[in-house]
Design an enzyme around this catalytic site. Structure first.
Site, PDB file in Angstrom:
ATOM      1  N   PRO A  11       0.797  -1.226   0.000  1.00 47.69           N
ATOM      2  CA  PRO A  11       0.000   0.000   0.000  1.00 47.69           C
ATOM      3  C   PRO A  11       0.831   1.277   0.000  1.00 47.69           C
ATOM      4  O   PRO A  11       1.865   1.360   0.654  1.00 47.69           O
ATOM      5  CB  PRO A  11      -0.811  -0.107   1.302  1.00 47.69           C
ATOM      6  CG  PRO A  11      -0.070  -1.064   2.150  1.00 47.69           C
ATOM      7  CD  PRO A  11       0.572  -2.038   1.198  1.00 47.69           C
ATOM      8  N   ASN A  12       0.340   2.218  -0.762  1.00 51.53           N
ATOM      9  CA  ASN A  12       0.876   3.589  -0.869  1.00 51.53           C
ATOM     10  C   ASN A  12       2.171   3.690  -1.668  1.00 51.53           C
ATOM     11  O   ASN A  12       2.659   4.794  -1.912  1.00 51.53           O
ATOM     12  CB  ASN A  12       1.066   4.219   0.527  1.00 51.53           C
ATOM     13  CG  ASN A  12      -0.249   4.313   1.272  1.00 51.53           C
ATOM     14  OD1 ASN A  12      -1.205   4.876   0.744  1.00 51.53           O
ATOM     15  ND2 ASN A  12      -0.334   3.736   2.455  1.00 51.53           N
ATOM     16  N   ARG A  19       5.141  10.993  -2.396  1.00 48.54           N
ATOM     17  CA  ARG A  19       4.842  10.645  -1.002  1.00 48.54           C
ATOM     18  C   ARG A  19       6.080  10.894  -0.132  1.00 48.54           C
ATOM     19  O   ARG A  19       7.119  10.248  -0.323  1.00 48.54           O
ATOM     20  CB  ARG A  19       4.496   9.152  -0.967  1.00 48.54           C
ATOM     21  CG  ARG A  19       4.343   8.589   0.410  1.00 48.54           C
ATOM     22  CD  ARG A  19       4.380   7.067   0.389  1.00 48.54           C
ATOM     23  NE  ARG A  19       4.076   6.563   1.697  1.00 48.54           N
ATOM     24  CZ  ARG A  19       4.287   5.318   2.088  1.00 48.54           C
ATOM     25  NH1 ARG A  19       4.787   4.440   1.241  1.00 48.54           N
ATOM     26  NH2 ARG A  19       3.988   4.942   3.301  1.00 48.54           N
ATOM     27  N   TYR A  24      11.209   8.844   1.317  1.00 51.57           N
ATOM     28  CA  TYR A  24      11.223   7.795   0.288  1.00 51.57           C
ATOM     29  C   TYR A  24      11.922   8.214  -1.007  1.00 51.57           C
ATOM     30  O   TYR A  24      12.077   7.391  -1.914  1.00 51.57           O
ATOM     31  CB  TYR A  24       9.792   7.348  -0.013  1.00 51.57           C
ATOM     32  CG  TYR A  24       9.095   6.754   1.191  1.00 51.57           C
ATOM     33  CD1 TYR A  24       9.517   5.542   1.733  1.00 51.57           C
ATOM     34  CD2 TYR A  24       8.027   7.405   1.816  1.00 51.57           C
ATOM     35  CE1 TYR A  24       8.903   4.990   2.851  1.00 51.57           C
ATOM     36  CE2 TYR A  24       7.396   6.870   2.932  1.00 51.57           C
ATOM     37  CZ  TYR A  24       7.838   5.671   3.443  1.00 51.57           C
ATOM     38  OH  TYR A  24       7.239   5.131   4.557  1.00 51.57           O
ATOM     39  N   ASN A  80       8.126  -5.496  -0.738  1.00 57.47           N
ATOM     40  CA  ASN A  80       7.987  -4.315   0.106  1.00 57.47           C
ATOM     41  C   ASN A  80       6.510  -4.229   0.457  1.00 57.47           C
ATOM     42  O   ASN A  80       5.694  -3.740  -0.333  1.00 57.47           O
ATOM     43  CB  ASN A  80       8.445  -3.048  -0.607  1.00 57.47           C
ATOM     44  CG  ASN A  80       8.397  -1.836   0.336  1.00 57.47           C
ATOM     45  OD1 ASN A  80       7.821  -1.914   1.419  1.00 57.47           O
ATOM     46  ND2 ASN A  80       8.980  -0.729  -0.088  1.00 57.47           N
ATOM     47  N   ALA A  83       3.015  -0.745   4.915  1.00 54.64           N
ATOM     48  CA  ALA A  83       2.508  -0.794   6.290  1.00 54.64           C
ATOM     49  C   ALA A  83       2.012  -2.180   6.690  1.00 54.64           C
ATOM     50  O   ALA A  83       1.980  -2.511   7.886  1.00 54.64           O
ATOM     51  CB  ALA A  83       1.388   0.227   6.461  1.00 54.64           C
ATOM     52  N   ASP A  93       1.752 -15.846   6.761  1.00 56.37           N
ATOM     53  CA  ASP A  93       1.245 -17.199   6.481  1.00 56.37           C
ATOM     54  C   ASP A  93       1.389 -17.567   5.012  1.00 56.37           C
ATOM     55  O   ASP A  93       1.664 -18.723   4.677  1.00 56.37           O
ATOM     56  CB  ASP A  93      -0.224 -17.311   6.902  1.00 56.37           C
ATOM     57  CG  ASP A  93      -0.393 -17.422   8.414  1.00 56.37           C
ATOM     58  OD1 ASP A  93       0.619 -17.598   9.116  1.00 56.37           O
ATOM     59  OD2 ASP A  93      -1.543 -17.317   8.891  1.00 56.37           O
ATOM     60  N   GLU A 104      12.631  -9.376   2.172  1.00 53.56           N
ATOM     61  CA  GLU A 104      11.805  -8.260   2.659  1.00 53.56           C
ATOM     62  C   GLU A 104      12.584  -6.973   2.428  1.00 53.56           C
ATOM     63  O   GLU A 104      13.766  -6.885   2.750  1.00 53.56           O
ATOM     64  CB  GLU A 104      11.538  -8.455   4.162  1.00 53.56           C
ATOM     65  CG  GLU A 104      10.839  -7.274   4.812  1.00 53.56           C
ATOM     66  CD  GLU A 104      10.676  -7.461   6.322  1.00 53.56           C
ATOM     67  OE1 GLU A 104      10.822  -8.587   6.837  1.00 53.56           O
ATOM     68  OE2 GLU A 104      10.412  -6.443   6.989  1.00 53.56           O
ATOM     69  N   HIS A 106      12.630  -2.605   2.518  1.00 57.69           N
ATOM     70  CA  HIS A 106      12.094  -1.288   2.863  1.00 57.69           C
ATOM     71  C   HIS A 106      13.031  -0.222   2.302  1.00 57.69           C
ATOM     72  O   HIS A 106      14.256  -0.335   2.446  1.00 57.69           O
ATOM     73  CB  HIS A 106      11.961  -1.124   4.380  1.00 57.69           C
ATOM     74  CG  HIS A 106      11.109  -2.195   4.973  1.00 57.69           C
ATOM     75  ND1 HIS A 106       9.746  -2.223   4.821  1.00 57.69           N
ATOM     76  CD2 HIS A 106      11.444  -3.327   5.635  1.00 57.69           C
ATOM     77  CE1 HIS A 106       9.266  -3.306   5.389  1.00 57.69           C
ATOM     78  NE2 HIS A 106      10.273  -4.003   5.890  1.00 57.69           N
ATOM     79  N   SER A 108      13.091   2.945   3.317  1.00 58.49           N
ATOM     80  CA  SER A 108      13.601   3.724   4.452  1.00 58.49           C
ATOM     81  C   SER A 108      14.191   2.781   5.500  1.00 58.49           C
ATOM     82  O   SER A 108      13.926   1.571   5.486  1.00 58.49           O
ATOM     83  CB  SER A 108      12.452   4.523   5.077  1.00 58.49           C
ATOM     84  OG  SER A 108      11.475   3.654   5.624  1.00 58.49           O
ATOM     85  N   ARG A 113      12.906   4.979  12.608  1.00 61.24           N
ATOM     86  CA  ARG A 113      11.621   5.680  12.552  1.00 61.24           C
ATOM     87  C   ARG A 113      10.760   5.306  13.769  1.00 61.24           C
ATOM     88  O   ARG A 113      11.289   4.832  14.772  1.00 61.24           O
ATOM     89  CB  ARG A 113      10.936   5.364  11.211  1.00 61.24           C
ATOM     90  CG  ARG A 113      11.806   5.794  10.013  1.00 61.24           C
ATOM     91  CD  ARG A 113      11.139   5.485   8.695  1.00 61.24           C
ATOM     92  NE  ARG A 113       9.898   6.241   8.541  1.00 61.24           N
ATOM     93  CZ  ARG A 113       8.981   5.966   7.609  1.00 61.24           C
ATOM     94  NH1 ARG A 113       9.172   4.965   6.764  1.00 61.24           N
ATOM     95  NH2 ARG A 113       7.884   6.691   7.527  1.00 61.24           N
TER      96      ARG A 113
HETATM   97  C1  DQA Z   1       8.219   1.049   3.906  1.00 64.93           C
HETATM   98  C2  DQA Z   1       8.268   1.304   5.418  1.00 64.93           C
HETATM   99  C3  DQA Z   1       6.912   1.067   6.049  1.00 64.93           C
HETATM  100  O1  DQA Z   1       6.989   1.298   7.450  1.00 64.93           O
HETATM  101  C4  DQA Z   1       5.894   2.010   5.458  1.00 64.93           C
HETATM  102  O2  DQA Z   1       4.623   1.750   5.999  1.00 64.93           O
HETATM  103  C5  DQA Z   1       5.864   1.958   3.971  1.00 64.93           C
HETATM  104  C6  DQA Z   1       7.114   1.862   3.243  1.00 64.93           C
HETATM  105  C7  DQA Z   1       9.532   1.431   3.216  1.00 64.93           C
HETATM  106  O3  DQA Z   1       9.694   1.059   2.054  1.00 64.93           O
HETATM  107  O4  DQA Z   1      10.390   2.096   3.812  1.00 64.93           O
HETATM  108  O5  DQA Z   1       4.807   2.086   3.357  1.00 64.93           O
HETATM  109  O6  DQA Z   1       7.994  -0.328   3.689  1.00 64.93           O
END
Ligand code: DQA
Length: 148
Positions: A11-12, A19, A24, A80, A83, A93, A104, A106, A108, A113
């Site tokens: 998401p996002n 954003r 980011y 990624n 949230a 799962d 995994e 991220h 950031s 944070r």
């Molecule tokens: C994120 C870090 C998450 O905490 C955040 O909710 C995101 C982006 C990152 O790529 O740094 O949406 O996964």
């Protein structure tokens, strides 16, 4: 037939570029896709690049990768989860249930944070975690998958 890398964005992440650019960066999701395409080309891998704001769609995408894994066609998954990283037992799962080899990611450094970002439900099922390297982390994740 080239093996596949699935790059899944939660998401996002469709808002990348506008954003919170101080967190980011200025690159868009299309830029990230191009970066991943180049990395996959370098390694002779096929790229499936997806983004969804919906948890279940991400579960479905992991299942899709799981079917390729079972058929010996999967190189790996870069996830990624945004949230959902910090909330989703369903994604944990799905990773455990399919056994997909997964990094995994991220953009950031989540550990620098808010405290609620320090907990990941996904990490226990991930082969590796990359965080804080900006969008360059995506290409590095693909390099690592190619070397598995
Ligand atoms: C994120 C870090 C998450 O905490 C955040 O909710 C995101 C982006 C990152 O790529 O740094 O949406 O996964």
């Amino acid at each position: 037939m080239p093996r596949t890398v699935h790059v899944l964005n939660g998401p996002n992440l469709n808002l990348l570029g506008t954003r919170e650019p101080q967190v980011y960066g200025a690159q868009t999701l299309a830029d990230v896709q191009q970066l991943c395409e180049r990395a996959c080309e370098r390694h002779g891998l096929r790229l499936v690049f997806q983004q969804s704001n919906h948890e279940g769609a991400l579960v479905d995408a992991i299942h899709e990768a799981g079917r390729e894994h079972a058929a010996g066609q999967l190189a790996g998954v870069v996830l990624n989860a945004g949230a959902y990283t910090h909330t989703s037992v369903a994604l944990l799962d799905a990773i455990k249930g399919t056994g997909v080899p997964l990094i995994e990611l991220h953009i950031s450094n989540v550990f620098a944070r808010e405290a609620f970002r320090h907990r990941s439900w996904i990490s226990p099922a991930a082969r590796a975690v990359i965080c804080g390297l900006g969008v360059a982390g995506y290409a590095l994740a693909i390099d690592a998958i190619a070397a598995w």
